[in-house]
Design a protein around this motif. Structure first.
Motif, PDB file in Angstrom:
ATOM      1  N   SER A 195      35.225  76.294 -54.968  1.00  0.00           N
ATOM      2  CA  SER A 195      34.088  76.239 -54.048  1.00  0.00           C
ATOM      3  C   SER A 195      34.528  75.972 -52.615  1.00  0.00           C
ATOM      4  N   PHE A 196      35.708  75.353 -52.432  1.00  0.00           N
ATOM      5  CA  PHE A 196      36.137  75.010 -51.082  1.00  0.00           C
ATOM      6  C   PHE A 196      37.432  75.695 -50.668  1.00  0.00           C
ATOM      7  N   GLY A 197      37.972  76.549 -51.502  1.00  0.00           N
ATOM      8  CA  GLY A 197      39.212  77.199 -51.112  1.00  0.00           C
ATOM      9  C   GLY A 197      39.882  77.910 -52.267  1.00  0.00           C
ATOM     10  N   THR A 198      41.145  78.267 -52.064  1.00  0.00           N
ATOM     11  CA  THR A 198      41.905  79.052 -53.027  1.00  0.00           C
ATOM     12  C   THR A 198      42.944  78.171 -53.703  1.00  0.00           C
ATOM     13  N   ALA A 239      48.988  72.921 -59.680  1.00  0.00           N
ATOM     14  CA  ALA A 239      48.030  73.814 -59.023  1.00  0.00           C
ATOM     15  C   ALA A 239      47.694  73.213 -57.671  1.00  0.00           C
ATOM     16  N   VAL A 240      47.839  74.004 -56.612  1.00  0.00           N
ATOM     17  CA  VAL A 240      47.616  73.518 -55.243  1.00  0.00           C
ATOM     18  C   VAL A 240      46.383  74.208 -54.680  1.00  0.00           C
ATOM     19  N   LYS A 241      45.380  73.417 -54.339  1.00  0.00           N
ATOM     20  CA  LYS A 241      44.164  73.977 -53.750  1.00  0.00           C
ATOM     21  C   LYS A 241      44.246  73.845 -52.230  1.00  0.00           C
ATOM     22  N   ARG A 242      44.117  74.975 -51.569  1.00  0.00           N
ATOM     23  CA  ARG A 242      44.137  74.997 -50.104  1.00  0.00           C
ATOM     24  C   ARG A 242      42.691  75.053 -49.630  1.00  0.00           C
ATOM     25  N   LEU A 243      42.237  73.955 -49.026  1.00  0.00           N
ATOM     26  CA  LEU A 243      40.841  73.849 -48.620  1.00  0.00           C
ATOM     27  C   LEU A 243      40.598  74.679 -47.371  1.00  0.00           C
ATOM     28  N   GLU A 244      39.579  75.561 -47.453  1.00  0.00           N
ATOM     29  CA  GLU A 244      39.328  76.476 -46.351  1.00  0.00           C
ATOM     30  C   GLU A 244      37.914  76.382 -45.798  1.00  0.00           C
ATOM     31  N   GLU A 276      47.799  66.940 -43.253  1.00  0.00           N
ATOM     32  CA  GLU A 276      48.641  67.036 -42.062  1.00  0.00           C
ATOM     33  C   GLU A 276      48.004  67.971 -41.047  1.00  0.00           C
ATOM     34  N   GLY A 277      47.717  67.441 -39.860  1.00  0.00           N
ATOM     35  CA  GLY A 277      47.069  68.257 -38.833  1.00  0.00           C
ATOM     36  C   GLY A 277      45.705  68.716 -39.316  1.00  0.00           C
ATOM     37  N   SER A 278      45.471  70.040 -39.248  1.00  0.00           N
ATOM     38  CA  SER A 278      44.202  70.597 -39.723  1.00  0.00           C
ATOM     39  C   SER A 278      44.295  71.061 -41.174  1.00  0.00           C
ATOM     40  N   SER A 279      45.444  70.868 -41.806  1.00  0.00           N
ATOM     41  CA  SER A 279      45.656  71.338 -43.177  1.00  0.00           C
ATOM     42  C   SER A 279      45.182  70.282 -44.170  1.00  0.00           C
ATOM     43  N   ARG A 280      44.332  70.706 -45.085  1.00  0.00           N
ATOM     44  CA  ARG A 280      43.867  69.834 -46.161  1.00  0.00           C
ATOM     45  C   ARG A 280      44.146  70.531 -47.488  1.00  0.00           C
ATOM     46  N   LEU A 281      44.969  69.934 -48.327  1.00  0.00           N
ATOM     47  CA  LEU A 281      45.321  70.509 -49.609  1.00  0.00           C
ATOM     48  C   LEU A 281      45.254  69.431 -50.686  1.00  0.00           C
ATOM     49  N   LEU A 282      44.937  69.849 -51.893  1.00  0.00           N
ATOM     50  CA  LEU A 282      44.892  68.952 -53.032  1.00  0.00           C
ATOM     51  C   LEU A 282      45.825  69.489 -54.111  1.00  0.00           C
ATOM     52  N   GLY A 315      37.042  67.415 -56.371  1.00  0.00           N
ATOM     53  CA  GLY A 315      37.718  66.604 -55.371  1.00  0.00           C
ATOM     54  C   GLY A 315      36.873  66.306 -54.152  1.00  0.00           C
ATOM     55  N   LEU A 316      35.905  67.161 -53.839  1.00  0.00           N
ATOM     56  CA  LEU A 316      35.040  66.909 -52.686  1.00  0.00           C
ATOM     57  C   LEU A 316      33.578  66.930 -53.098  1.00  0.00           C
ATOM     58  N   ALA A 317      33.292  66.479 -54.324  1.00  0.00           N
ATOM     59  CA  ALA A 317      31.917  66.371 -54.779  1.00  0.00           C
ATOM     60  C   ALA A 317      31.235  65.203 -54.074  1.00  0.00           C
ATOM     61  N   LYS A 318      29.955  65.026 -54.334  1.00  0.00           N
ATOM     62  CA  LYS A 318      29.186  63.999 -53.647  1.00  0.00           C
ATOM     63  C   LYS A 318      29.366  62.656 -54.332  1.00  0.00           C
ATOM     64  N   LEU A 319      29.838  61.662 -53.562  1.00  0.00           N
ATOM     65  CA  LEU A 319      30.016  60.323 -54.105  1.00  0.00           C
ATOM     66  C   LEU A 319      28.749  59.509 -53.865  1.00  0.00           C
ATOM     67  N   LEU A 320      28.330  58.737 -54.861  1.00  0.00           N
ATOM     68  CA  LEU A 320      27.175  57.857 -54.727  1.00  0.00           C
ATOM     69  C   LEU A 320      27.643  56.424 -54.564  1.00  0.00           C
ATOM     70  N   MET A 321      27.043  55.706 -53.652  1.00  0.00           N
ATOM     71  CA  MET A 321      27.324  54.290 -53.513  1.00  0.00           C
ATOM     72  C   MET A 321      26.729  53.553 -54.718  1.00  0.00           C
ATOM     73  N   PRO A 322      27.203  52.314 -54.992  1.00  0.00           N
ATOM     74  CA  PRO A 322      26.746  51.611 -56.182  1.00  0.00           C
ATOM     75  C   PRO A 322      25.238  51.450 -56.285  1.00  0.00           C
ATOM     76  N   ASP A 323      24.530  51.366 -55.144  1.00  0.00           N
ATOM     77  CA  ASP A 323      23.090  51.155 -55.192  1.00  0.00           C
ATOM     78  C   ASP A 323      22.304  52.461 -55.052  1.00  0.00           C
ATOM     79  N   GLN A 324      22.996  53.591 -55.080  1.00  0.00           N
ATOM     80  CA  GLN A 324      22.318  54.876 -54.939  1.00  0.00           C
ATOM     81  C   GLN A 324      22.091  55.526 -56.293  1.00  0.00           C
ATOM     82  N   THR A 325      20.948  56.184 -56.438  1.00  0.00           N
ATOM     83  CA  THR A 325      20.713  57.057 -57.588  1.00  0.00           C
ATOM     84  C   THR A 325      20.469  58.490 -57.131  1.00  0.00           C
ATOM     85  N   ARG A 326      20.138  58.667 -55.845  1.00  0.00           N
ATOM     86  CA  ARG A 326      19.899  60.008 -55.302  1.00  0.00           C
ATOM     87  C   ARG A 326      20.489  60.081 -53.898  1.00  0.00           C
TER      88      ARG A 326
END
Length: 790
Positions: A514-517, A531-536, A570-576, A648-659
């Motif tokens: 969903s965010f890259g190759t 497996a290396v995901k290059r975020l684009e 590093e710089g503008s590069s984001r990889l997982l 890796g970049l899904a939505k994180l909920l704080m402990p007191d959040q349900t939505r």
């Protein structure tokens, strides 16, 4: 001669009548009411009853043993449903036993597993509620669906579980389960765990490959594991002594997580006496999760478990101390460290946590404390048997240790709370400079200037040493071709050039997320593939936020999640960097294979995916909404275990959040309706996506297919029409499967894709329903609305 014939005829009639089960007054259309008589059906001995019993401000439906002063509940229908109102009724109909409540749809209590209609029912003296057809053959029994108890004559079959009740007065599902495993081992686990050996806290140790056993409680109170030939295997439960048939035995998984055998002796006047005959555990603190996370269990003088928080923690809910503890200070993010932040360690002796560590070192006790203090990823360390185990929160399965050598070092402190912690815990080891005494303002100002100058010089010198040390460490790692992640690190930080080299300049593409190759790579010319995901297409994130989220995801450890190994920012590069999954995606398995994958394997895969989502939703901190559940993001490892990826970049909920509010994420076809309505997104969005995937797993086809008849183009509509028409086998293309499991899977899928989020079950209930441990109501059309919520 005629008299002899009449006598023989009488004997034959008597024998036939005796052979048939007693059917009291439970005939078709026989009603029970929650508030007006009759409210229950009694067994012939009047010791057991089925019907409505009071719970809280309402009523539940179940079976109980008529003991004094209170009923002993042995079975509960629809455990996790809210209490019923007083206008509820039970009616035996030709297609099952139904619960009717004004203003709500009818709910089936006991299904009809036969093509023959129900003719009658009986509450037996064994405590078993049985539905019969016209030939008096059993077509449904409560004994086949135990909740927390088995009675004399009842079995716990392979792959079935008992679940403890929430409390003595609340018979909804509690926190523990007893599992009769297919490997012949009877095991106790905390509920909602991955059933690893580290989660188990009691087992019979009878596991033998190929030897399928069931747990059998006999009428005389003997408790055995029995195989198909009737061979009994003892596991330590002692045989109770019957008392002329006036004793009822039950084996119950109690609310404290301990499996026990009880006897109830009855006098002729009906007075009962209860006695515990056997217990799986004597020490209640040995029950994993008897105390919640970040707390540990000690026994009081009356052998009752007592939960205590670690230093630097307070009870999350002071009224429910077994829930666990939370930090009473703010922990710094490991990256972007503040120089004025101070830490201390507090020591707790003779306490151990059974949670797995992320690094184990052979060092001294003093070194163990210091190593944890210097590692911002380390939040606690356990020193035991000359080993230092570095831990991260939350800490699980804590208890007072019988070994005095077991020591916990817990990291505590914040610049605003150091004094409070020190006052509360005098054994705190301070790791900050001594306090500055009160002096005249001029002297303080001069001292401050001098200290500031020294601090600047110290920082500059420290930065130089750190840079030189990291450069030397990197060179050594590179020269030694050391591919394993250092035990000192949770996630590895890679340079961009390292990943360019590892992927041969991003040469071999594995797929697009969903965010890259995603590219195939090999680190340092090793045999380990990654497996290396290059975020684009990632939304702009600040460096601190990106690293904080990556660190949170890096702490997720579950057999049904693809493991995140490291990252690059590093710089503008984001990889997982992820573990490599050799058998590709579920999409390839379902949509590109020449023949259908085995049905049982598909059911197992569906459960794997459900367990992975459940972990993200409820077991990891913070809770995570995946936002893009689809077959392309479900990968298969070398053993065909399904693992969820691309979170890796899904939505994180704080402990007191349900939505939460967030921009539209995900893939068309799998998106829940609320994404298009600009309404808050909850965990139920993932449940919707899972429902679509489940239907695709069942049918081995995509959600939208154009080259099919018009009524089959949209999968959910076609599945629902087949379900209503009783034609589910049309979905399988001639594949032979077990009808009950197919029906169960389809109903779960249809509930998951309801338009209204409140109607969708939680992933916990999805798993329970799919495993057959929870009744499934008849689902409505996915686009209709009903006043039901899971």
């Amino acid at each position: 001669m005629a008299a002899i014939l009449l006598f023989l005829l009488f004997l034959s009639t008597s024998s036939t009548a005796t052979a048939q089960p007693k059917h009291t007054n439970i005939t078709l259309e026989s009603p029970l009411s929650a508030t007006t008589q009759p409210t229950s059906w009694l067994s012939p001995s009047r010791l057991f009853a089925f019907g409505f019993y009071r719970e809280g401000t309402g009523f539940k439906v179940g079976i109980w043993l008529e003991t004094s002063p209170n009923k002993t509940i042995v079975w509960t229908a629809n455990q996790d449903d809210p209490p019923l109102s007083g206008n509820s009724t039970l009616v035996l109909m030709n297609n099952g036993l139904f619960l009717k409540t004004a203003g709500a749809p009818d709910m089936i209590i006991s299904g009809n597993n036969s093509s023959l209609p129900v003719y009658s029912a009986s509450m037996l003296d064994s405590g078993n509620l049985v539905l019969y057809n016209s030939d008096y053959k059993s077509i449904w029994e409560s004994f086949n669906y135990p909740t927390d108890t088995i009675l004399g004559g009842q079995s716990l079959l392979p792959n079935y579980q008992l679940f403890s009740s929430a409390s003595e007065t609340d018979h909804s599902t509690g926190g523990f389960q007893l599992s009769m495993q297919t490997d012949a081992n009877l095991v106790l686990y905390p509920k909602d765990t991955s059933h690893t050996p580290g989660d188990a806290y009691w087992a019979t140790g009878t596991n033998t490959p190929g030897n399928i056993l069931r747990l059998q409680l006999y009428q005389d109170g003997s408790l055995y594991l029995v195989n198909a030939t009737g061979y009994n295997t003892s596991f330590g439960a002692r045989r109770a002594v019957a008392n002329n048939g006036n004793v009822i035995y039950r084996a119950t998984l109690d609310v404290d997580g301990i499996f026990r055998l009880y006897s109830h002796s009855f006098t002729r006047s009906g007075i009962s006496t209860m006695k515990m005959e056997w217990s799986a555990l004597s020490n209640k603190c040995k029950v994993n999760s008897i105390c919640g996370v970040n707390s540990y269990c000690t026994l009081s003088t009356d052998d009752k478990p007592n939960c205590l928080c670690l230093p630097g923690f307070n009870f999350t809910d002071p009224d429910k101390k077994f829930v666990g503890c939370s930090r009473n200070f703010t922990l710094e993010v490991c990256i972007d460290k503040k120089e004025n932040f101070t830490y201390e360690t507090s020591t707790v002796e003779s306490v151990q946590f059974l949670d797995s560590s992320y690094a184990t070192l052979s060092i001294t006790k003093d070194e163990c404390r210091k190593v944890c203090l210097d590692d911002c990823n380390c939040e606690a360390a356990m020193f035991e048997n000359e080993k230092c185990m570095k831990l991260t929160l939350p800490l699980k399965y804590g208890r007072a240790s019988e070994s005095a050598s077991s020591i916990i070092f817990i990291k505590v402190g914040h610049e605003s709370s150091v004094d409070a912690i020190t006052d509360s815990f005098p054994n705190v080891t301070r790791m900050v400079p001594g306090e500055i005494k009160k002096e005249p303002r001029v002297k303080i100002l001069i001292a401050g200037i001098v200290l500031a100058a020294c601090l600047v010089a110290s920082i500059a010198f420290s930065c130089f040493l750190i840079y030189r040390n990291r450069a030397q460490s990197y060179k050594k790692m590179k020269d030694d071709n050391n591919l394993s992640l250092s035990e000192e690190i949770v996630l590895r930080s890679f340079s961009y050039n390292e990943l360019v080299k590892a992927t041969d300049n991003f040469k071999e593409e594995l797929g697009k997320g969903s965010f890259g190759t995603v590219y195939k790579g090999s680190l340092y010319n090793s045999n380990r593939t990654v497996a290396v995901k290059r975020l684009e297409k990632m939304v702009e994130e600040g460096e601190r936020e990106f690293r904080a989220e990556t660190r949170a995801i890096g702490r997720t450890h579950h057999r049904n999640l693809v493991r995140l190994l490291g990252f690059c920012d590093e710089g503008s590069s984001r990889l997982l960097v992820y573990e490599y999954m050799s058998n590709g995606s579920l999409a390839n398995l379902l949509f590109k294979a020449q023949s259908r994958h085995d049905w049982k394997e598909r059911v197992r895969i569906a459960l794997d995916v459900a367990r992975g989502i459940f972990y993200l939703h409820e077991e990891c901190e913070p809770h995570i909404i995946h936002c893009d559940i689809k077959p392309q993001n479900i990968l298969m490892d070398g053993f065909w275990t399904a693992k969820i990826s691309d979170f890796g970049l899904a939505k994180l909920l704080m402990p007191d959040q349900t939505r939460t509010f967030t921009g539209v994420r995900g893939t068309r076809g799998y998106l829940a309706p609320e994404w298009q309505k600009n309404t808050p997104i909850s965990l139920k969005a993932d449940v919707y996506s899972y429902g679509i995937v489940l239907l695709e797993i069942i049918c081995c086809r995509r959600y939208i297919e154009l080259e099919v008849p018009d009524n089959e183009i949209v999968l959910s509509e076609w599945v629902y029409s087949c379900f209503v028409g009783g034609e589910l086998r049309k979905l399988l293309g001639g594949e032979e499967v077990e009808g009950k499991i197919l029906d169960r899977m389809v109903k779960v899928g249809l509930w998951c894709i309801q338009d209204e989020p409140a109607l969708r079950p939680s992933m916990k209930n999805v798993i329970l329903m799919m495993e057959g441990n929870m009744d499934i109501p008849i689902p409505p059309s996915p686009t209709s609305s009903m006043n039901i919520s899971f």
